[in-house]
Design a protein around this motif. Structure first.
Motif, PDB file in Angstrom:
ATOM      1  N   LEU A 240       0.805  -1.212  -0.359  1.00  0.00           N
ATOM      2  CA  LEU A 240       0.432  -0.379  -0.256  1.00  0.00           C
ATOM      3  C   LEU A 240       1.136   1.186  -0.399  1.00  0.00           C
ATOM      4  O   LEU A 240       1.906   1.513   0.352  1.00  0.00           O
ATOM      5  CB  LEU A 240      -0.364  -0.373   0.795  1.00  0.00           C
ATOM      6  CG  LEU A 240      -1.655  -1.398   1.341  1.00  0.00           C
ATOM      7  CD1 LEU A 240      -2.333  -1.095   2.859  1.00  0.00           C
ATOM      8  CD2 LEU A 240      -3.145  -1.265   0.648  1.00  0.00           C
ATOM      9  N   ASP A 241       0.034   2.383  -0.113  1.00  0.00           N
ATOM     10  CA  ASP A 241       1.080   3.555  -1.086  1.00  0.00           C
ATOM     11  C   ASP A 241       0.583   4.375   0.503  1.00  0.00           C
ATOM     12  O   ASP A 241       0.028   4.788   0.367  1.00  0.00           O
ATOM     13  CB  ASP A 241       1.452   3.705  -2.382  1.00  0.00           C
ATOM     14  CG  ASP A 241       1.306   5.066  -2.632  1.00  0.00           C
ATOM     15  OD1 ASP A 241       3.034   5.683  -2.021  1.00  0.00           O
ATOM     16  OD2 ASP A 241       1.086   6.493  -3.281  1.00  0.00           O
ATOM     17  N   SER A 242       1.671   4.504   0.944  1.00  0.00           N
ATOM     18  CA  SER A 242       1.414   5.913   2.252  1.00  0.00           C
ATOM     19  C   SER A 242       0.317   5.429   3.251  1.00  0.00           C
ATOM     20  O   SER A 242      -0.612   6.360   3.597  1.00  0.00           O
ATOM     21  CB  SER A 242       1.759   6.934   1.673  1.00  0.00           C
ATOM     22  OG  SER A 242       2.845   7.273   1.329  1.00  0.00           O
TER      23      SER A 242
ATOM     24  N   THR B 181      -3.794   5.302   8.376  1.00  0.00           N
ATOM     25  CA  THR B 181      -3.564   6.744   8.099  1.00  0.00           C
ATOM     26  C   THR B 181      -4.250   7.218   6.844  1.00  0.00           C
ATOM     27  O   THR B 181      -4.987   7.080   6.359  1.00  0.00           O
ATOM     28  CB  THR B 181      -1.867   7.251   8.327  1.00  0.00           C
ATOM     29  OG1 THR B 181      -1.548   5.822   6.853  1.00  0.00           O
ATOM     30  CG2 THR B 181      -1.917   6.356   9.860  1.00  0.00           C
ATOM     31  N   ASN B 182      -4.442   8.927   7.055  1.00  0.00           N
ATOM     32  CA  ASN B 182      -4.398   9.302   5.892  1.00  0.00           C
ATOM     33  C   ASN B 182      -6.261   9.541   5.873  1.00  0.00           C
ATOM     34  O   ASN B 182      -6.922   9.741   4.695  1.00  0.00           O
ATOM     35  CB  ASN B 182      -3.958   8.770   4.758  1.00  0.00           C
ATOM     36  CG  ASN B 182      -2.636   9.878   4.910  1.00  0.00           C
ATOM     37  OD1 ASN B 182      -1.350  10.145   5.089  1.00  0.00           O
ATOM     38  ND2 ASN B 182      -2.277   8.064   4.378  1.00  0.00           N
ATOM     39  N   SER B 183      -6.778   9.520   7.133  1.00  0.00           N
ATOM     40  CA  SER B 183      -8.575   9.531   7.245  1.00  0.00           C
ATOM     41  C   SER B 183      -8.870   8.307   6.242  1.00  0.00           C
ATOM     42  O   SER B 183     -10.238   7.914   5.919  1.00  0.00           O
ATOM     43  CB  SER B 183      -9.344  11.116   6.607  1.00  0.00           C
ATOM     44  OG  SER B 183      -8.466  11.838   7.229  1.00  0.00           O
TER      45      SER B 183
ATOM     46  N   ASP C  94      -6.239   9.089  11.616  1.00  0.00           N
ATOM     47  CA  ASP C  94      -5.775   8.318  11.335  1.00  0.00           C
ATOM     48  C   ASP C  94      -6.740   7.159  12.685  1.00  0.00           C
ATOM     49  O   ASP C  94      -6.886   7.182  13.647  1.00  0.00           O
ATOM     50  CB  ASP C  94      -4.627   7.446  12.542  1.00  0.00           C
ATOM     51  CG  ASP C  94      -3.811   6.849  12.392  1.00  0.00           C
ATOM     52  OD1 ASP C  94      -4.404   5.731  11.802  1.00  0.00           O
ATOM     53  OD2 ASP C  94      -2.491   6.507  12.751  1.00  0.00           O
ATOM     54  N   PHE C  95      -7.386   6.066  11.683  1.00  0.00           N
ATOM     55  CA  PHE C  95      -8.005   5.162  11.682  1.00  0.00           C
ATOM     56  C   PHE C  95      -7.670   3.908  12.573  1.00  0.00           C
ATOM     57  O   PHE C  95      -7.023   3.166  12.014  1.00  0.00           O
ATOM     58  CB  PHE C  95      -9.546   4.992  11.337  1.00  0.00           C
ATOM     59  CG  PHE C  95     -10.126   5.934  11.008  1.00  0.00           C
ATOM     60  CD1 PHE C  95     -11.369   6.413  11.391  1.00  0.00           C
ATOM     61  CD2 PHE C  95      -9.648   6.990   9.815  1.00  0.00           C
ATOM     62  CE1 PHE C  95     -12.443   7.037  11.021  1.00  0.00           C
ATOM     63  CE2 PHE C  95     -11.163   7.716   8.849  1.00  0.00           C
ATOM     64  CZ  PHE C  95     -12.479   8.671  10.798  1.00  0.00           C
TER      65      PHE C  95
END
Length: 343
Positions: A29-31, A49-51, A75-76
């Protein structure tokens, strides 16, 4: 008879179960780092991350659905499943619980709870699919852990007032390491805290009354204590963690209970892994088989934590879950992995 006894003893030793990886599949996965997952036969629901949240398929790429739940970056790290919905919750403020529709892997979302405040920080979530009882736990905003309860499978959440919760000590909180700070087993709620004090909180009255027990795991500093917990039944449980600032320390970072958390025993002192972020019992193993992941790699035990064996060298997994007895999903920094094991 002496020789027969020695032979039987040797056979028992030689039959000690060992696990092997039969198959492995990585999805990069990218970032997108992940600390909360819910397994299915075909893949995992996740919060990251990133919502971002959604479903990652290991069978059909077309079924993978990754959505951005809000414009604000967050960040979930907590999630649970009940009655066709996956619930995800972010750390920090405002704390938002979203319900994701799992039908057709659509991941369409609804915001069902929100809470703001300078100290708001939720760490872990669990819903008992059989009873609909669910719980979210977080760091103290007053002088107790923050606790949300649901009795209708996550549709509605209510915060428990501090006056009916045990008081925390200064520096006691929880870690949002792998969504494993809380569990409900046969109607009993278990919560593990960490930091300057690492204790087990237990309620068999749906959060109306509580018992609190000390643990012998390393504690006393902000980044010490239990980072993860699992209970096989109402009696057998395990906690792991350690000192995040000294991740090779393996002296007092794993402990087991056989009486529902009242007393604990340190296991594998100065052996096996150091800091660990997640621990899980293998289903249908009578509580003997346990897997854990962390910066030392992936380890398993076949004797309730007394001895451990490394099975994977990966040091970038944050969390793991079983799908059945022979399949395990791992998630971490920019990847999700599925392995099939055999013994």
């Amino acid at each position: 008879m002496k020789y027969l006894s020695l032979f039987v003893f040797f056979v028992l030793l030689s039959c000690k179960p060992t696990f092997k990886v039969l198959e492995r599949k990585n999805i990069m996965l990218d970032s997108l780092s992940i600390r909360a997952i819910y397994p299915t036969i075909n893949g995992v629901w996740f919060g990251g991350t990133n919502s971002k949240a959604g479903f990652i398929s290991f069978q059909n790429e077309a079924e993978t659905k990754i959505v951005t739940l809000q414009k604000e970056n967050t960040d979930f790290r907590s999630m649970a499943y009940a009655n066709g919905s996956v619930y995800v919750l972010n750390v920090g403020t405002p704390a938002n619980i979203y319900a994701l529709n799992t039908f057709g892997y659509s991941a369409s979302s609804n915001l069902i709870y929100t809470e703001s405040g300078e100290k708001v920080f939720y760490d872990s979530m669990f819903i008992d699919a059989k009873t609909g009882l669910g719980i979210v736990i977080g760091d103290p905003t007053e002088d107790c852990l923050s606790v949300l309860l649901t009795e209708n499978s996550g549709k509605n959440w209510k915060k428990i007032p501090c006056d009916i919760l045990p008081k925390t000590v200064e520096g006691e909180a929880a870690f949002a390491a792998s969504d494993t700070n809380v569990k409900i087993v046969d109607g009993v709620i278990y919560i593990i805290s960490g930091g300057k004090k690492s204790r087990i909180f237990k309620s068999d009255k749906k959060g109306k009354t509580w018992e609190v027990f000390d643990t012998p795991i390393i504690q006393g500093e902000a980044m010490t204590g239990a980072f993860s917990m699992d209970f096989y039944n109402k009696r057998k449980g395990i906690i792991v963690g350690g000192n995040y600032e000294n991740q090779k320390d393996n002296a007092l970072n794993k402990a087991i209970t056989r009486n529902g958390g009242k007393t604990w025993k340190i296991v594998a002192k100065d052996e096996a892994f150091g800091y660990a972020s997640c621990v899980q019992f293998m289903p249908k193993s009578r509580g003997k088989v346990i897997y854990t992941c962390g910066t030392s790699g992936v380890y398993y035990s076949t004797n309730f934590g007394e001895k451990w064996t490394k099975i994977l060298n990966d040091d970038d997994f944050y969390t793991l879950r079983f799908s059945g007895k022979n399949n395990i999903y791992f998630a971490g920094k920019n990847k999700v992995t599925k392995i099939k094991i055999s013994h």
